[in-house]
Enzyme design. Structure first.
Site, short mmCIF file in Angstrom:
data_model
loop_
_atom_site.label_atom_id
_atom_site.label_comp_id
_atom_site.label_asym_id
_atom_site.label_seq_id
_atom_site.Cartn_x
_atom_site.Cartn_y
_atom_site.Cartn_z
N CYS A 13 2.39 5.10 -6.41
CA CYS A 13 3.45 4.09 -5.80
C CYS A 13 3.74 3.02 -7.03
O CYS A 13 2.28 2.70 -7.63
CB CYS A 13 3.08 3.57 -4.59
N ASN A 41 2.56 -3.33 -8.94
CA ASN A 41 3.80 -4.20 -8.32
C ASN A 41 4.13 -5.08 -9.44
O ASN A 41 4.58 -6.30 -9.12
CB ASN A 41 3.42 -4.80 -7.05
N TRP A 78 -2.04 4.40 -4.17
CA TRP A 78 -2.28 3.68 -5.46
C TRP A 78 -1.02 2.88 -5.87
O TRP A 78 -0.22 3.59 -6.83
CB TRP A 78 -2.72 4.89 -6.57
N ASP A 79 -1.10 1.54 -5.78
CA ASP A 79 0.10 0.91 -6.09
C ASP A 79 0.20 -0.04 -7.59
O ASP A 79 -0.69 0.03 -7.91
CB ASP A 79 0.26 -0.09 -4.65
N ASP A 102 7.06 9.94 -12.50
CA ASP A 102 7.10 10.55 -13.43
C ASP A 102 6.07 11.93 -13.23
O ASP A 102 5.20 12.06 -12.41
CB ASP A 102 6.91 9.55 -14.78
N ASP A 139 10.72 1.62 -2.33
CA ASP A 139 10.55 0.70 -1.35
C ASP A 139 11.77 0.70 -0.14
O ASP A 139 11.74 -0.08 0.57
CB ASP A 139 10.28 -0.63 -1.96
N ARG A 184 5.62 -10.71 -9.29
CA ARG A 184 4.84 -10.96 -7.91
C ARG A 184 3.72 -11.88 -7.87
O ARG A 184 2.64 -11.50 -7.11
CB ARG A 184 4.61 -9.56 -7.20
N ASP A 239 -2.16 -0.28 4.62
CA ASP A 239 -1.76 -0.77 3.43
C ASP A 239 -2.25 -2.09 3.12
O ASP A 239 -3.30 -2.77 3.41
CB ASP A 239 -0.19 -0.99 3.59
N GLU A 271 12.76 7.89 21.75
CA GLU A 271 12.45 7.97 20.29
C GLU A 271 10.98 8.42 20.25
O GLU A 271 10.58 9.32 19.24
CB GLU A 271 12.43 6.63 19.67
C1 DGJ Z 1 4.89 -1.88 -2.79
C2 DGJ Z 1 4.79 -0.71 -2.18
O1 DGJ Z 1 5.68 0.11 -2.47
C3 DGJ Z 1 4.87 -0.94 -0.48
O2 DGJ Z 1 5.13 0.12 0.15
C4 DGJ Z 1 3.50 -1.58 -0.11
O3 DGJ Z 1 2.55 -1.08 -0.34
C5 DGJ Z 1 3.57 -2.96 -0.96
N1 DGJ Z 1 3.59 -2.81 -2.19
C6 DGJ Z 1 2.16 -3.67 -0.48
O4 DGJ Z 1 2.09 -4.83 -1.29
#
Ligand code: DGJ
Length: 735
Positions: A530, A484, A481-482, A538, A552, A447, A370, A618
């Site tokens: 993401c 934020n 592919w995020d 969507d 998240d 952010r 990540d 576990e």
């Molecule tokens: C937001 C994502 O939803 C998380 O899972 C993670 O990838 C963070 N960003 C990383 O900055």
């Protein structure tokens, strides 16, 4: 099937799916009137007489109506509503002409039927497959005064009970025009007194359903955040007040678009329900020079006369089959481990090695690296845009990391946030003009980061080359592919001033363009969408990424409601869902490991925790869960999904998957509340064949054989007291 009949000099169009019909007509004045959408009618039925004309007062009359005071655009049920010409309700299209006037008066011109699904240039849309093929009706409307043409697209998917809508506007005139609003659809429903169900929330708590009656005050959802958003999902349902999972008329409206949107329902003065959906008009101002055109995104509508479960299943089927693409549309997706909640930014070669080593020993099939592997990125203040590998942090190249992971028998995946830029980055220092910000104003940060101007071709080319370079040089089969932040301060240094009202839309088109070109280069790549979890969950994104990180929030109990809300429209296969550590990082709650697995397994499954910190017991559970996920894959990813309990049921939540051939099923129950001196847990099963015998297995040595009818009508009592947050998975097999 599409039927067109001339009746009394009017053209009646009827769209038939197996369980629904949709009728409209171009009347004698060329106005396109909505007549009906709902349970099937018979070909040849003309529902024109459902419209009752009366003089409502203060609802004027178009010149074509002469002295007929009962004919008013303000009261007629319409398929297109234009601003400024006597329909005082909310419009679908609003035009600003060259002379400063605002009028959009579209009249019927012609129609065409095409034996396939329609495409939307640069945007997602349902496509034809060998399993499902659409038909398209295109109705052309024209504004006589300006020669502007509006094409209305209706896609018909017979056995899926789906009808789609989109619109294209073309400036055939000689003078420029600004499109101030162009929604994908307008529909005025006659004689319907519905509830609306929409899905609202916030970061880390997305898609909670709310249900309210539709009255004369408008119910409107939408986003002006540049993305579809955590706050409102671009999908809603209109249904009878007494509709539930099993009964009642239900209509779904789902927009295949990932940017600013609006969806609304409102009763007019005649109690007709005006339903609208499309790109949000706020900040939208689109110039069309001569011969230029603009097409809207697609609204996917579906009707069920038998409740919400059927409606959801119809959406799941069509989105899985006709929206998702690529190798992993049906192929099994690997069970992954993502290092985010295990390490956040704090990892190095050894930590990654340990995670991968432990995961591979437990049967996990892919490591996803990540955020934090690139540029200068040890926190979220810097680095975005610098898509080169931080080899110092990784202790080698990405190729070496990937190959080490491969050598352990696992695949390798990588996180990107392509659309963003940190001010503390080489990219920003070199190209500050690539960031979305207004000259002489301090931009809003989200952010700590800015958005890249995705409307620019040079930005997209840069990103494509950077990503290509990385994907070509390491064995990567998966990309997360995020995105934020929400987008504001919209401005582009590359765009003409008069085109600034196009930028939100062009941002989305830019994202789609980059996704499409990346997938052309790497057609077998598995993309997981993401946006801080589910901020861009969507139907549009499903065209590129068959799975999307659902939230998240990884707390299994919160996930019950998030996944419940998501299930109304989106296939379960599209829910990225992971087992994480306890106490949970978002809520502080502790939930048994089995429950975390059972909840995450209703999705595209993975882990997101430090495996070095879990007990031996576990670890054994991880092995069993991975095996169970594979055993149930055909059910969770290809079967029919049933919500068995409402969200606020009291003490448990339950859902089930039933194979299409009805031979197998899996039921999951999670106890959400418990009391002293507890009462038994009991649920009613759904979807089995009533007259078939099924073996129902609760635990290894605990099974019972009964008919489907018994499990459906009498239900299942769990023969032990379920403690709070305990889960059970019950399997059914036809014998
Ligand atoms: C937001 C994502 O939803 C998380 O899972 C993670 O990838 C963070 N960003 C990383 O900055």
């Amino acid at each position: 099937m599409i039927s067109v009949k001339t009746i009394d000099n009017e053209l009646v169009f009827t769209l038939f799916t197996n369980s629904s019909s949709y009728q409209m007509k171009a009347d004698k004045y060329g106005v396109l009137l909505h007549l009906y959408y709902g349970r099937p009618i018979i070909n040849g039925d003309n529902l024109s007489d459902l419209i009752f004309l009366s003089d409502m007062g203060f609802s004027g009359n178009p010149p074509c109506a002469g002295k007929d005071r009962t004919y008013s655009l303000d009261t007629l049920p319409q398929e297109v509503s234009g601003f400024g010409i006597g329909d005082y309700r909310d419009s679908m299209v609003s035009l600003l002409h060259d002379d400063g006037s605002r009028a959009a008066e579209f009249r019927y011109d012609s129609f065409e039927i095409v034996d396939s699904s329609y495409k939307i240039d640069g945007m997602p849309a349902l496509y034809d497959t060998s399993v499902t093929k659409g038909e398209t009706l295109i109705i052309t409307m024209r504004e006589a005064a300006s020669d502007i043409v509006l094409k209305l697209y209706y896609g018909v998917y017979e056995k899926e009970n789906v009808i789609t809508r989109a619109a294209k506007i073309i400036n055939k005139g000689t003078r420029r025009v600004f499109v101030e609003k162009l929604l994908s659809m307008n529909m005025d429903m006659l004689f319907f007194d519905p509830d609306i169900i929409y899905f609202t929330g916030r970061h880390a708590f997305e898609r909670a359903p709310e249900r309210v009656p539709v009255k004369h005050a408008k119910v409107e959802i939408g986003s002006v955040r540049g993305t579809s958003s955590h706050q409102y999902n671009p999908a809603f349902i209109l249904c009878d007040h007494d509709a539930n999972e099993e009964q009642g008329n239900c209509y779904g409206f789902c927009l295949a678009y990932s940017g600013n949107f609006v969806g609304a329902a409102q009763k007019d003065q005649k109690n007709q329900v005006r339903v609208q959906m499309g790109i949000h008009p706020e900040g939208f101002h689109y110039l069309l020079e001569q011969d230029e055109e603009l097409m809207t995104p697609q609204v996917i509508m579906s009707f069920s006369g038998s409740g919400l479960s059927t409606l959801s299943q119809q959406y799941h089927d069509i989105l899985r089959e006709n929206m998702c693409r690529g190798k992993y549309k049906h192929e099994k997706r690997p069970v992954l481990i993502n290092n985010w909640e295990a390490t956040y930014f704090d990892f190095d070669r050894e930590k990654l090695h340990d995670i991968a080593q432990q995961a591979s020993e437990l049967g996990i099939e892919m490591l996803v690296l990540d955020d934090g592997w690139f540029g200068k990125r040890d926190d979220d203040f810097s680095g975005l845009g610098d898509w080169f590998v931080n080899e110092k942090k990784l202790g080698g190249s990405l190729k070496e990391v990937g190959e080490r992971v491969n050598a352990m028998g696992m695949k390798f995946g990588l996180w990107f946030e392509p659309e963003m830029i940190s001010e503390d980055s080489d990219l920003y220092r070199e190209h500050p003009e690539w960031a979305v910000a207004i000259p002489n104003r301090e931009p809003n940060r989200g952010r700590y980061q800015l958005a890249l101007d995705m409307s620019r071709a040079d930005v997209r080319d840069y990103l494509l080359e950077k990503m290509t370079d990385i994907l070509n040089n390491a064995p990567i089969i998966y990309v997360k592919w995020d995105l934020n932040r929400s987008i504001c301060d919209m401005y582009s240094y590359a765009s003409a001033q008069e085109r600034s009202g196009e930028l939100y839309h062009k941002y989305v088109l830019g994202v789609y363009d980059l996704l499409e070109r990346l997938l052309e280069r790497f057609p077998d790549l598995l993309l997981e969408g993401c946006s801080g979890g589910g901020g861009r969950f969507d139907a549009g994104m499903l065209y590129y990424s068959p799975q999307i990180w659902c939230s998240d929030n990884t707390d299994a109990i919160n996930r019950l409601s998030i996944q419940y809300g998501t299930s109304f429209f989106y296939p379960i296969s599209s829910f990225g869902s992971h087992v994480s550590a306890c106490p949970n990082h978002q809520t502080g709650r502790s939930v048994p490991f089995q429950t975390r697995g059972d909840v995450a397994m209703s999705g595209s499954f993975g882990y997101e925790l430090d495996l070095g910190k879990i007990s031996e017991e576990e670890k054994e559970q991880v092995k069993e869960q991975v095996a169970q996920f594979h055993k149930l894959y055909d059910l969770t990813h290809e079967g029919d999904y049933y919500r068995l309990t409402p969200l606020e049921n009291g003490d448990c939540m339950a859902w089930a998957f039933v194979a299409k051939d009805k031979k197998r099923a899996a039921l999951t129950i999670v106890k959400t509340q418990s009391e002293g001196n507890p009462l038994p847990t009991h649920v009613y099963m759904k979807g089995l064949l009533r007259n078939r015998q099924y073996r129902c297995t609760l635990k290894n040595d605990m099974s019972v054989i009964k008919t489907g009818a018994a499990f459906i009508n009498a239900g299942i009592t769990i023969p032990w007291i379920m403690m709070q947050y305990e889960s059970v998975m019950v399997l059914f097999e036809e014998i």
